[in-house]
Design an enzyme around this catalytic site. Structure first.
Site, PDB file in Angstrom:
ATOM      1  N   PRO A 308     -65.686 -11.922  55.145  1.00  0.00           N
ATOM      2  CA  PRO A 308     -65.841 -13.315  54.883  1.00  0.00           C
ATOM      3  C   PRO A 308     -65.136 -13.524  53.491  1.00  0.00           C
ATOM      4  O   PRO A 308     -65.739 -13.415  52.515  1.00  0.00           O
ATOM      5  CB  PRO A 308     -67.251 -13.591  54.730  1.00  0.00           C
ATOM      6  N   GLN A 362     -71.744 -15.987  57.451  1.00  0.00           N
ATOM      7  CA  GLN A 362     -72.537 -15.666  56.489  1.00  0.00           C
ATOM      8  C   GLN A 362     -73.089 -16.734  55.530  1.00  0.00           C
ATOM      9  O   GLN A 362     -72.772 -17.836  55.316  1.00  0.00           O
ATOM     10  CB  GLN A 362     -71.601 -14.910  55.327  1.00  0.00           C
ATOM     11  N   CYS A 393     -72.375 -11.484  46.167  1.00  0.00           N
ATOM     12  CA  CYS A 393     -71.814 -12.290  45.445  1.00  0.00           C
ATOM     13  C   CYS A 393     -71.994 -12.286  43.881  1.00  0.00           C
ATOM     14  O   CYS A 393     -73.085 -12.360  43.625  1.00  0.00           O
ATOM     15  CB  CYS A 393     -72.021 -13.756  45.691  1.00  0.00           C
ATOM     16  N   LYS A 432     -74.468  -7.818  53.613  1.00  0.00           N
ATOM     17  CA  LYS A 432     -73.342  -7.223  52.721  1.00  0.00           C
ATOM     18  C   LYS A 432     -74.183  -7.200  51.495  1.00  0.00           C
ATOM     19  O   LYS A 432     -74.542  -7.976  50.971  1.00  0.00           O
ATOM     20  CB  LYS A 432     -72.369  -8.527  52.846  1.00  0.00           C
ATOM     21  N   HIS A 462     -70.168  -2.674  49.565  1.00  0.00           N
ATOM     22  CA  HIS A 462     -68.883  -2.861  48.795  1.00  0.00           C
ATOM     23  C   HIS A 462     -68.947  -1.807  47.883  1.00  0.00           C
ATOM     24  O   HIS A 462     -69.902  -1.894  46.864  1.00  0.00           O
ATOM     25  CB  HIS A 462     -68.831  -4.389  48.386  1.00  0.00           C
ATOM     26  N   ASN A 494     -66.449  -1.035  52.142  1.00  0.00           N
ATOM     27  CA  ASN A 494     -65.550  -2.033  52.059  1.00  0.00           C
ATOM     28  C   ASN A 494     -64.862  -1.612  50.600  1.00  0.00           C
ATOM     29  O   ASN A 494     -65.771  -1.290  49.700  1.00  0.00           O
ATOM     30  CB  ASN A 494     -66.257  -3.037  51.942  1.00  0.00           C
ATOM     31  N   GLY A 495     -63.842  -1.860  50.441  1.00  0.00           N
ATOM     32  CA  GLY A 495     -62.817  -1.599  49.065  1.00  0.00           C
ATOM     33  C   GLY A 495     -61.650  -0.922  49.027  1.00  0.00           C
ATOM     34  O   GLY A 495     -61.703   0.221  49.582  1.00  0.00           O
TER      35      GLY A 495
END
Length: 647
Positions: A308, A362, A393, A432, A462, A494-495
């Protein structure tokens, strides 16, 4: 969550000012015959650009548009610092004060209001039989002839909306109106065209009014929050201690708030306290709420998950990624408080295209009550396959309010949010997260077993902390350790995924799948490369075709009038600020390109390939003019990632 690269210029020393000399660390290894200096690079683009502009002016292609005059009105980036001449007057910080990174200090917030000037009344645009509701008090034009005198020239001979749906709802205000206006100015209709399937998850006007007047009742959320008030965690109470609730018809065991829940669909805006009459026999599924163990499973193991992405992860961009092989898509981060207030702009982030077969939304929030009510609201009004909680975030705007990464340090609130949302949702709940808040203090391995017990169906990790942002590579060794801690709950990694080799190495850590973010922004055809296990040396003309398809999707989504065209242009320019970092495969000394390597100045194999490699906003605007026509005189563009850190 969003994976836009904010401080990518500082990733492992990446610099874009290298000339034809020795490449420094963090710079993409481009073949020496393509390398050039910064001065030669811009001289080449300016010389070819002036040549092409002079041809167009002589031929009258732009209707007398003066490229030299409009060039002065465009935004020019300085040497990569993200500041512009227009933005300089807004920046009044003292020189002694060091500018905080990612705080968006110098970006002016300009809300365009020039669209309201000489704007035609909506009652005339929609060809309504009734007169304008406001009458003489209406601030819009009611004279179609006067409007056409001030309306800019059409941008092209074909209207995307007219060809897709058989009718353009913007009528004479469309910037491609010549394609569907009759000899007397009437709006034509192609009855033989089969309209495309409509976009789902739109905000119903009746529901919006109820949200603004706070007339929506959240029975399931209030029940879960009531358990919190008594000290019980929702979803963890043994069945024997749950009191029997009488249903609407007096049936023991029937949950009254479920019986009053409004169904999904267009009628979802009706008050949920009024049960809908059914036609036909009732089934167990109609009157008995599913237990958590009976929820629909989220089976996306091994699938490619598009992250997202805030700002750039809009519906037109997701359509591009779906075309290239993305399996799972998720809407942009939506703030739960804005959704509960019925904000149109926030609900637009939930829209789902028919091609998105596995789609989730999300949510971002900091407190159990708002998150739980928002989850129940979405559960009854929109069609999604899963709901994701943003706990990754890093920006201060979210973090200082207790949301995003801050929830990793607020385990009590975090637990309440997950348990309550899981209780009111009929679809799987995912989370997430990042490795932690501080750079050397990892928290994910401690939270993953708890999230599994709290009811999360899947977690995406992440591999960076909040403090790291994008200044270092993702820690896939730590992600591998977290796979064991999360088992048997699936964990996505993720990354730094920019090639199929990166994906293969990531899958060797044991993750259930990979989430792709910045890699999709740099090259959306990455999904095809991963599935076909190859490097695609895509040509500049093919890349321009991708951008052209994006503009078509954007006009369908945001509209083909002046406001819709310029909104499409803004999102196109935002995406171009990432696409310029891609280095064509045929120019590299070694494969693949790494995400922390910035391209030096180079001349491509043709003019268009060189133009697409420019990091100047004026060159991005030049590309947008190839697709959407000349920019208006009052157009202002400041790329967000140059001044603001993405999540």
């Amino acid at each position: 969550m969003a994976e836009g690269a904010a401080e990518a210029s500082g990733e492992n020393g990446g610099g874009g000012d290298s000339g034809a000399g020795t490449l420094e660390r963090g710079v993409a290894p481009i073949k020496s015959r393509y390398l050039t200096t910064k001065e030669q690079f811009h001289e080449f683009l300016e010389a070819r650009g002036q040549e092409k502009s002079s041809r167009k002016t002589k031929a009258g292609d732009l209707g007398g548009h003066d490229p030299a005059g409009s060039e002065a009105k465009r935004i020019r980036l300085e040497d990569g610092d993200g500041q512009t001449e227009e933005a300089a007057e807004y920046r009044e910080e003292p020189q002694a004060q060091k500018r905080a990174r990612g705080q968006n200090k110098g970006r002016p917030h300009l809300k365009p209001n020039h669209y309201d000037k000489n704007r035609l009344c909506p009652s005339l645009v929609q060809e309504s039989a009734a007169k304008c509701f406001f009458g003489d008090r209406c601030r819009f034009l009611h004279d179609v002839g006067l409007y056409l005198e001030t309306k800019p020239a059409d941008l092209g001979p074909c209207c995307v909306l007219f060809e897709t749906y058989g009718r353009c709802p913007y009528g004479v205000t469309c910037r491609f109106a010549g394609a569907h206006l009759g000899p007397e100015g009437q709006n034509l209709v192609q009855k033989e065209v089969v309209p495309a399937p409509p976009i789902r998850n739109s905000l119903d006007k009746a529901l919006q009014q109820q949200l603004r007047k706070r007339k929506i009742h959240f029975e399931r959320a209030e029940q879960a929050l009531h358990q919190l008030g008594k000290g019980h965690q929702p979803g963890s109470t043994p069945p024997a201690t749950v009191p029997e609730v009488m249903g609407a018809e007096g049936t023991p065991g029937q949950d009254n708030c479920d019986a009053q829940q409004a169904p999904r669909g267009p009628g979802a805006g009706t008050p949920p306290s009024i049960p809908e009459q059914t036609c036909g026999p009732l089934t167990d599924e109609d009157i008995v709420r599913l237990r958590p163990c009976e929820k629909r499973r989220l089976d996306i193991g091994g699938k490619l998950y598009l992250a997202p992405l805030t700002t750039c992860g809009n519906l037109p961009f997701r359509r591009i990624c779906k075309r290239f092989g993305a399996d799972v898509t998720c809407g942009e981060m939506a703030v739960c408080t804005n959704l509960l207030q019925g904000q149109t702009s926030e609900w637009a982030l939930l829209k789902r295209h028919p091609c998105e077969d596995i789609f989730g939304v999300q949510l971002e929030g900091a407190f159990p009550d708002t998150m739980t009510k928002c989850a129940e609201l979405l559960n009854r009004t929109i069609e999604v396959d899963f709901v994701d909680i943003n706990v990754g975030c890093p920006i201060d705007l979210v973090y200082k309010k207790g949301g995003g990464c801050a929830l990793m340090n607020r385990s009590a609130k975090f637990q309440q949010i997950v348990r309550c949302m899981n209780q009111v949702l009929d679809v799987p709940l995912t989370v997430k997260i990042r490795t932690g808040v501080q750079e050397r203090v990892n928290l994910a391995h401690q939270l993953l077993p708890k999230l599994r017990d709290w009811g999360a169906a899947l977690v995406t990790l992440h591999g960076r902390s909040r403090e790291q942002r994008y200044t270092k590579l993702a820690d896939w060794q730590y992600i591998e350790q977290c796979v064991t801690a999360a088992s048997p709950m699936p964990l996505f990694g993720n990354g730094d995924i920019l090639s199929y080799e990166d994906t293969n190495r990531a899958l060797q850590t044991g993750v259930a799948g990979v989430m792709i973010a910045r890699g999709a922004l740099l090259k959306p055809w990455l999904f095809t490369e991963i599935k076909e296990q190859r490097h695609w040396d895509i040509s500049s003309s093919e890349r321009l075709d991708i951008l052209r398809d994006f503009t078509h999707y954007g006009l369908e989504h945001w509209g083909s009038d002046t406001q819709g065209v310029e909104k499409t242009r803004r999102f196109l320019l935002e995406w171009l600020s990432f696409l310029c970092r891609y280095v064509p495969v045929g120019l590299l000394e070694r494969l693949p390109q790494r995400i922390n390597e910035r391209p030096p100045y180079y001349l491509g194999r043709d003019y268009l390939e060189t133009l697409m490699a420019s990091q100047k906003a004026s060159d991005w605007i030049r590309i947008s003019e190839m697709l959407l026509g000349p920019v208006p005189p009052n157009f202002v563009f400041l790329p967000k990632h140059k001044a603001n850190a993405y999540k």
